[in-house]
Write an enzyme that holds these catalytic residues in place. Sequence first.
Site, short mmCIF file in Angstrom:
data_model
loop_
_atom_site.label_atom_id
_atom_site.label_comp_id
_atom_site.label_asym_id
_atom_site.label_seq_id
_atom_site.Cartn_x
_atom_site.Cartn_y
_atom_site.Cartn_z
N ASP A 78 35.51 1.77 -40.48
CA ASP A 78 34.73 2.96 -40.17
C ASP A 78 33.34 2.56 -39.67
O ASP A 78 32.82 1.49 -40.01
CB ASP A 78 34.61 3.90 -41.37
CG ASP A 78 33.86 3.28 -42.55
OD1 ASP A 78 34.15 2.12 -42.88
OD2 ASP A 78 33.00 3.96 -43.13
N GLU A 144 33.23 2.84 -45.90
CA GLU A 144 32.07 2.05 -46.31
C GLU A 144 30.76 2.68 -45.84
O GLU A 144 29.76 2.66 -46.55
CB GLU A 144 32.19 0.63 -45.75
CG GLU A 144 31.30 -0.40 -46.44
CD GLU A 144 29.90 -0.50 -45.83
OE1 GLU A 144 29.05 -1.16 -46.45
OE2 GLU A 144 29.67 0.05 -44.74
#
Length: 389
Positions: A78, A144
């Site tokens: 991500d 994250e």
Amino acid sequence: MTASTLSPAVELARDLLRCPSVTPAEGGALALLQQRLEAAGFTVERPVFSDRDTPDVENLFATIGTEGPHFVFAGHTDVVPAGDVAAWSHEPFGGTIADGILYGRGAVDMKGGIASFAAAALAFLKERGADFGGRISFLITGDEEGPAVNGTVKLLKWAEEAGHRFDACIVGEPTNPDRLGDAIKVGRRGSLTGTLTVTGVQGHVAYPHLARNPLPDLVRLAEALNTLELDAGNERFQPSNLEMTTIDVGNAATNVIPRQAVARFNIRFNDIWSIETLRVRVREALEAVGGLTCNWTLEFSRDASESFLTNDAVLIDALGKAVEAETGKRPELSTGGGTSDARFIKNYCPVVEFGLVGQTMHKVDEQVPVADLDRLAAIYRRFLDSYFP
């Protein structure tokens, strides 16, 4: 540079950058990684985790090998939003290569690191085969850069409940400040966030005797925090620091004394402190402020993390020698910077961090020299050869 001349690391990094995986969207990045790893013989699972008030997040766990040391590479696909797309020189999810530079959101943070390790692992397996005397796994999250609720924390627990035990881990975050090979992160400072609320009595500014203004008290309390000296650091960590981050009143009127004022702060602390001893020290500093007329409360957020330091000589030495062999210099062993998912992994196995140069992470025109991707892949490959002799 044509597609046919791209190295495996550069080609995979380019393809990952073309996946718009802005937290919490998977964007095709995990699917792409799954396809490449399964083709090489990895067993791949894609657990999805949920929690209240947070979006569902897809994750990936891939493993190959048999009995022996179990090494895990951890990271995230991500990325943060691109921001003003018009400000970019190249489309942020285009994976454009120009003059030896690969552009795109996530180039260094941290799709480039994932691509380099995947290329290294696949080359290692092609030469050694699946019976190389151990196991290699990928622990990749899509959460994250976001709340970090449905990502690595739950993925680690899921893996443990499935019977996986890890002996060592590298997180591929961008650890190098200027040049590839500058630093290996062998620890991180802890993080603690607090909210200080001062409550008075709202009133008209022309009649202050009928009100109690919380702002003067908040200023005095905030000053006590701002001047609080926690420590001078030690041979392992830099000094702890407390930074005020917001002061909010929410008062749009200039003739109204507000009822409440709020200040927030964050402390990055070393191993001189624990979360609990730091909470006590902050409260003591506030309680020492006299002459206040309003009530105050202090709350600490639940997402606090302790500092940690990795002392695994085998892991650190193997990675350090691999870096030195490719770059010509021994990397510094660093504990600086912010937090990462290593703060969760350290509860399961020794962990260090090493990746690309981080100067452009989260910026417009995030970028990485393609040569760095190949050098990082070579470093990871040397590490695997050393870790699994």
